[in-house]
Scaffold this motif. Structure first.
Motif, short mmCIF file in Angstrom:
data_model
loop_
_atom_site.label_atom_id
_atom_site.label_comp_id
_atom_site.label_asym_id
_atom_site.label_seq_id
_atom_site.Cartn_x
_atom_site.Cartn_y
_atom_site.Cartn_z
N LYS A 174 0.83 -1.21 0.00
CA LYS A 174 0.00 0.00 0.00
C LYS A 174 0.86 1.26 0.00
N ILE A 175 1.94 1.21 0.77
CA ILE A 175 2.82 2.38 0.84
C ILE A 175 3.45 2.67 -0.52
N VAL A 176 3.98 1.62 -1.16
CA VAL A 176 4.62 1.81 -2.46
C VAL A 176 3.62 2.34 -3.48
N ARG A 177 2.42 1.75 -3.50
CA ARG A 177 1.40 2.21 -4.45
C ARG A 177 1.06 3.68 -4.21
N ASN A 178 0.86 4.06 -2.96
CA ASN A 178 0.50 5.45 -2.66
C ASN A 178 1.62 6.42 -3.02
N VAL A 179 2.86 6.04 -2.71
CA VAL A 179 3.99 6.92 -3.01
C VAL A 179 4.10 7.17 -4.51
N LEU A 180 4.01 6.10 -5.30
CA LEU A 180 4.17 6.23 -6.74
C LEU A 180 2.98 6.94 -7.38
N THR A 181 1.78 6.62 -6.92
CA THR A 181 0.58 7.25 -7.48
C THR A 181 0.58 8.74 -7.21
N GLN A 182 0.90 9.13 -5.98
CA GLN A 182 0.93 10.55 -5.64
C GLN A 182 2.02 11.30 -6.39
N ALA A 183 3.08 10.58 -6.77
CA ALA A 183 4.17 11.21 -7.53
C ALA A 183 3.82 11.33 -9.01
N GLY A 184 2.69 10.73 -9.43
CA GLY A 184 2.25 10.89 -10.81
C GLY A 184 2.50 9.72 -11.72
N TYR A 185 3.01 8.61 -11.18
CA TYR A 185 3.29 7.44 -12.02
C TYR A 185 2.03 6.59 -12.19
N ALA A 186 1.97 5.92 -13.34
CA ALA A 186 0.92 4.92 -13.56
C ALA A 186 1.39 3.62 -12.92
N VAL A 187 0.61 3.09 -12.00
CA VAL A 187 1.04 1.94 -11.20
C VAL A 187 0.01 0.82 -11.29
N GLU A 188 0.52 -0.40 -11.42
CA GLU A 188 -0.35 -1.57 -11.30
C GLU A 188 0.32 -2.53 -10.32
N VAL A 189 -0.45 -2.98 -9.34
CA VAL A 189 0.08 -3.86 -8.29
C VAL A 189 -0.45 -5.27 -8.52
N ALA A 190 0.46 -6.22 -8.62
CA ALA A 190 0.09 -7.63 -8.76
C ALA A 190 0.05 -8.28 -7.39
N GLU A 191 -0.96 -9.12 -7.18
CA GLU A 191 -1.13 -9.76 -5.88
C GLU A 191 -0.25 -11.00 -5.73
N THR A 192 0.05 -11.65 -6.84
CA THR A 192 0.87 -12.86 -6.80
C THR A 192 1.95 -12.76 -7.88
N LYS A 193 2.95 -13.63 -7.77
CA LYS A 193 4.01 -13.64 -8.77
C LYS A 193 3.47 -14.07 -10.13
N LYS A 194 2.53 -15.01 -10.13
CA LYS A 194 1.94 -15.45 -11.40
C LYS A 194 1.20 -14.29 -12.05
N GLU A 195 0.45 -13.55 -11.25
CA GLU A 195 -0.28 -12.40 -11.78
C GLU A 195 0.70 -11.37 -12.33
#
Length: 408
Positions: A174-195
């Motif tokens: 959650k921290i990584v996603r929030n930091v990158l999103t607020q900085a303006g990056y397009a972010v996608e978070v995968a829940e598993t390694k396969k995903e």
């Protein structure tokens, strides 16, 4: 919001329309490096012949790169208008490249339906970004009434680098996603390694942020899988950053990882690393103050960038410029003798563009003054400026002939 930005132009059909041979030559190299099928025209008539061949099957182009001041006038806009008025080319991406921008250009080009508006000379990265961004906007129908400029690309640069994140820790994720999103990056978070691997196979990501945990069996296998997908799919190399709590994992940087970030790390440090890997590489040939005079004669660094870092190709283009310039000067002098100020201005404008493209900044500046003299009809100014062009040409030729190209 725009759709995913393509990471390749391979197989796209590109039409280059420019009255400057040096510019066409360099853009051909750009197209070749991108894997495009390329054709070219030196004027509006040849361009229309290629777009509307009589009695032949119509060629379908995906992209047109058009010199806005084609022929020294506004024929670039005329050509863009003709293309847009032809329903067969409604899907074509139109990028206009201008030598001299003027107030009101963007509004006029918007009304025509042009997608991009960039200054000449243009470097490969900027042009590639403009084309692919235009494709994404057009595909998503999000770019209606929008023109992509250098400023737009700069402001939206972070969106051009979608980041795929896999972080096993729920809080860290959650921290990584929030930091990158607020900085303006397009972010996608995968829940598993396969995903994560499935997402990576789509080819939409330019960066992977791979987190590990103490009970993780190790990142080597997943890193190898990522690099294998790149190879088999023909993707350009993706930046892979490893986030780990184990300093020993720094050794992994030699085996497929671009940089290791030791957790926990402050947001500023994480963003600094990502920024470093997403921004364009600095020009290694940045001009030193003491080299200013030589650079004015031949601005090698930017010229080499436009030549795709290919010294042999740049050498060929520069020597072609030297070979053809005396003829161009003679043609301008003939226009003056015939009191053809329109022809004189157009040829001076073309000379300015070709000189700028190959890094002959002093010749380009002198040609601009010559162009102004033609615009005003100032005969005395013309005589001074044409001599200035000749003097700068002599300096340029001497400089090129005495350069140690092998030592650059």
């Amino acid at each position: 919001m725009m759709g995913p930005i393509p990471r390749t132009l391979k197989g796209k059909k590109l039409l280059i329309v420019d009255d400057d041979a040096a510019s066409r030559m360099i853009m051909r190299e750009f197209a070749k490096s991108w894997g495009c099928v390329c054709d070219e025209a030196a004027n509006i008539h040849r361009a229309m012949e290629k777009l509307e061949p009589a009695g032949q099957a119509r060629q379908v182009f995906d992209i047109a790169l058009i010199h806005m001041q084609l022929g020294g006038g506004a024929q670039g806009e005329v050509l863009a208008t003709r293309i847009r008025n032809n329903a067969c080319y409604s899907a074509m991406i139109l990028i206009l490249l201008y030598s001299t921008g003027e107030r009101g250009d963007i509004e006029r080009l918007k009304s025509i339906g042009v997608e991009g508006y960039l200054p000449k000379p243009v470097d490969a990265d900027l042009l590639f970004d403009c084309i692919t961004t235009a494709m994404a906007l057009k595909e998503d129908k999000a770019g209606s009434g929008l023109i992509i400029t250098r400023h737009f690309l700069k402001e939206n640069r972070k969106q051009r680098h979608p980041v795929l994140v896999f972080e096993p820790g729920s809080v860290s994720k959650k921290i990584v996603r929030n930091v990158l999103t607020q900085a303006g990056y397009a972010v996608e978070v995968a829940e598993t390694k396969k995903e994560m691997l499935d997402d990576f196979e789509t080819g939409r990501f330019t960066m992977v942020l791979l987190g590990t945990s103490p009970d993780d069996p190790g990142p080597d296998e997943i890193i190898s899988r990522i690099r294998l997908i790149e190879k088999t799919k023909g993707f350009e190399k993706t930046t892979l950053l490893l986030m780990t709590q184990c300093p020993d994992d720094k050794n992994t940087a030699a085996d497929g990882v671009d940089e290791v970030i030791v957790k926990p790390s402050p947001a500023s440090q994480l963003l600094a690393v990502i920024e470093k890997w997403t921004r364009h590489k600095p020009n290694p040939f940045a001009v030193k103050e003491r080299d200013a005079d030589k650079t004015r004669i031949f601005n090698y660094g930017p010229a080499l960038e436009r030549a795709m870092e290919d010294k042999e190709f740049l050498f060929m283009v520069v020597n072609e410029f030297i070979k053809t310039l005396p003829e161009k000067i003679s043609a301008i002098e003939k226009n003056f003798k015939d009191q053809d100020m329109t022809g004189l201005t157009q040829k001076a404008h073309s000379l300015r563009g070709s000189a700028s493209t190959i890094g002959a900044d002093a010749i380009s500046a002198a040609a601009l003054e010559l162009e102004k003299a033609g615009d005003t009809g100032d005969m005395n100014a013309f005589l001074k400026k044409i001599q200035q062009v000749k003097d700068e040409f002599q300096k340029f030729t001497t400089h090129i002939n005495t350069m140690d190209w092998s030592g650059l």
